[in-house]
Design a protein around this motif. Structure first.
Motif, PDB file in Angstrom:
ATOM      1  N   LEU A 177      53.444  31.334  41.505  1.00 44.15           N
ATOM      2  CA  LEU A 177      54.797  30.651  41.937  1.00 44.15           C
ATOM      3  C   LEU A 177      54.474  29.552  42.782  1.00 44.15           C
ATOM      4  O   LEU A 177      53.355  29.248  43.181  1.00 44.15           O
ATOM      5  CB  LEU A 177      55.484  31.615  42.737  1.00 44.15           C
ATOM      6  CG  LEU A 177      55.642  33.056  42.343  1.00 44.15           C
ATOM      7  CD1 LEU A 177      56.344  33.984  43.134  1.00 44.15           C
ATOM      8  CD2 LEU A 177      56.614  32.863  40.985  1.00 44.15           C
TER       9      LEU A 177
ATOM     10  N   THR B 181      59.465  29.318  45.970  1.00 41.59           N
ATOM     11  CA  THR B 181      59.829  30.620  45.312  1.00 41.59           C
ATOM     12  C   THR B 181      58.949  31.860  45.807  1.00 41.59           C
ATOM     13  O   THR B 181      59.814  32.870  46.179  1.00 41.59           O
ATOM     14  CB  THR B 181      59.552  30.291  43.795  1.00 41.59           C
ATOM     15  OG1 THR B 181      60.053  29.379  43.468  1.00 41.59           O
ATOM     16  CG2 THR B 181      60.160  31.748  42.809  1.00 41.59           C
TER      17      THR B 181
ATOM     18  N   LEU C  39      60.504  35.120  47.626  1.00 43.70           N
ATOM     19  CA  LEU C  39      60.604  36.435  47.080  1.00 43.70           C
ATOM     20  C   LEU C  39      59.838  37.451  48.181  1.00 43.70           C
ATOM     21  O   LEU C  39      60.442  38.541  48.328  1.00 43.70           O
ATOM     22  CB  LEU C  39      59.247  36.339  45.930  1.00 43.70           C
ATOM     23  CG  LEU C  39      58.819  37.384  45.404  1.00 43.70           C
ATOM     24  CD1 LEU C  39      58.783  37.333  43.966  1.00 43.70           C
ATOM     25  CD2 LEU C  39      57.559  37.979  46.028  1.00 43.70           C
TER      26      LEU C  39
ATOM     27  N   LEU D 284      65.702  35.917  47.030  1.00 41.97           N
ATOM     28  CA  LEU D 284      65.971  35.621  45.628  1.00 41.97           C
ATOM     29  C   LEU D 284      67.543  35.845  45.181  1.00 41.97           C
ATOM     30  O   LEU D 284      67.833  37.009  45.676  1.00 41.97           O
ATOM     31  CB  LEU D 284      65.047  35.934  44.521  1.00 41.97           C
ATOM     32  CG  LEU D 284      63.736  35.566  44.733  1.00 41.97           C
ATOM     33  CD1 LEU D 284      62.594  36.435  43.762  1.00 41.97           C
ATOM     34  CD2 LEU D 284      63.374  34.141  44.179  1.00 41.97           C
TER      35      LEU D 284
ATOM     36  N   ALA E 115      62.605  41.443  43.699  1.00 36.46           N
ATOM     37  CA  ALA E 115      61.908  41.238  42.422  1.00 36.46           C
ATOM     38  C   ALA E 115      60.925  42.286  42.481  1.00 36.46           C
ATOM     39  O   ALA E 115      60.655  42.825  41.332  1.00 36.46           O
ATOM     40  CB  ALA E 115      61.292  39.922  42.539  1.00 36.46           C
TER      41      ALA E 115
ATOM     42  N   CYS F  26      62.906  35.230  39.510  1.00 38.88           N
ATOM     43  CA  CYS F  26      62.443  33.961  39.973  1.00 38.88           C
ATOM     44  C   CYS F  26      63.317  32.793  39.001  1.00 38.88           C
ATOM     45  O   CYS F  26      63.430  31.677  39.865  1.00 38.88           O
ATOM     46  CB  CYS F  26      61.224  33.840  40.316  1.00 38.88           C
ATOM     47  SG  CYS F  26      60.336  34.913  41.333  1.00 38.88           S
TER      48      CYS F  26
ATOM     49  N   GLN G 104      62.905  28.794  40.185  1.00 41.29           N
ATOM     50  CA  GLN G 104      61.570  27.983  39.414  1.00 41.29           C
ATOM     51  C   GLN G 104      61.629  28.437  37.952  1.00 41.29           C
ATOM     52  O   GLN G 104      61.613  29.525  37.646  1.00 41.29           O
ATOM     53  CB  GLN G 104      60.526  28.469  40.267  1.00 41.29           C
ATOM     54  CG  GLN G 104      59.206  27.659  39.840  1.00 41.29           C
ATOM     55  CD  GLN G 104      57.953  28.247  40.350  1.00 41.29           C
ATOM     56  OE1 GLN G 104      57.796  29.046  41.545  1.00 41.29           O
ATOM     57  NE2 GLN G 104      56.807  27.949  39.821  1.00 41.29           N
TER      58      GLN G 104
ATOM     59  N   VAL H 120      57.284  29.229  36.288  1.00 43.35           N
ATOM     60  CA  VAL H 120      56.466  30.360  36.701  1.00 43.35           C
ATOM     61  C   VAL H 120      55.408  30.285  35.693  1.00 43.35           C
ATOM     62  O   VAL H 120      55.395  30.332  34.465  1.00 43.35           O
ATOM     63  CB  VAL H 120      57.169  31.448  37.006  1.00 43.35           C
ATOM     64  CG1 VAL H 120      56.555  32.696  37.261  1.00 43.35           C
ATOM     65  CG2 VAL H 120      58.335  31.348  38.108  1.00 43.35           C
TER      66      VAL H 120
END
Length: 158
Positions: free
Chosen positions: A36, A40, A44, A49, A54, A130, A134, A137
Motif C-alpha cells: 500500500l 492507505t 487501514l 477506511l 479490512a 482499500c 488507492q 494496490v
C-alpha cells in the motif's frame, strides 16, 4: 496412457483418482503480500477506511475462499477441511501487509490449493477494502511456504 495426471489417454480432462491413497494428516501454509501507499496503510491500521475493517473482512473472505477451492479450481478435490486460518503481519517501514493462510485436513490429498486460495482471496479483499482510497494496490509474492502429509513428506520453502 497420458503423461499428464489430469488428462486421460483420449485427451479428456479427468480428476485424479485418489481412492487408493491412505488418509493422512495434511497441512499447508501459504503467504503473500499486499503493498500500500503510506496514506492507505495508516488508514487501514486506524480502521479508518471508508468500507470498514479490512482485516476482519479479509480474514473471513480467506477462510470462505479456502472452503470453496474445489469450486474455483477445475478438477480440484473437495476436501473436508478441519482447520483454516488467515493471519496478517504488518511491515510498517514498507507499508506492506503479509497475508498468511494455513489449512489442515485428514485425507487422501493435500491442502496446498486451499491455503493458496485463502491468501489470494484475503489479499483481494484487502484491495477491495482499500480501492476507494488507492487504486494501485499491489498484490505479490503468493506462494506455498510449507506443506506436510502424504507420500512426499515435508516441504519447506527457503
Amino acid at each position: 496412457m497420458s503423461e499428464f495426471s489430469h488428462i486421460d489417454a483420449s485427451g479428456n480432462a479427468v480428476m485424479v483418482d485418489v481412492s487408493s491413497k491412505m488418509d493422512t494428516v495434511r497441512k499447508a501454509i501459504a503467504k503473500g503480500k499486499v503493498l500500500l501507499n503510506e496514506k492507505t496503510f495508516k488508514m487501514l491500521q486506524q480502521q479508518a477506511l471508508p468500507k470498514g475493517d479490512a482485516f476482519a473482512a479479509a480474514k473471513l473472505a480467506g477462510i470462505m475462499g479456502a472452503k470453496e477451492t474445489h469450486r474455483l479450481i477445475p478438477l480440484c478435490h473437495p476436501l473436508a477441511l478441519s482447520y483454516v486460518d488467515v493471519r496478517f503481519s504488518i511491515d510498517e517501514s514498507n507499508f506492506t501487509i503479509e497475508v498468511e493462510a494455513e489449512a489442515r485436513t485428514t485425507g487422501k490429498t493435500g491442502v496446498e490449493m486451499e491455503a493458496l486460495i485463502a491468501v489470494q482471496i484475503a489479499a483481494a479483499t484487502i484491495y477491495d477494502m482499500c480501492k476507494a482510497v488507492q487504486k494501485d494496490v499491489i498484490i505479490s509474492d503468493c506462494r506455498l511456504v510449507y506443506k506436510e502429509g502424504g507420500k512426499s513428506g515435508i516441504f519447506k520453502a527457503e
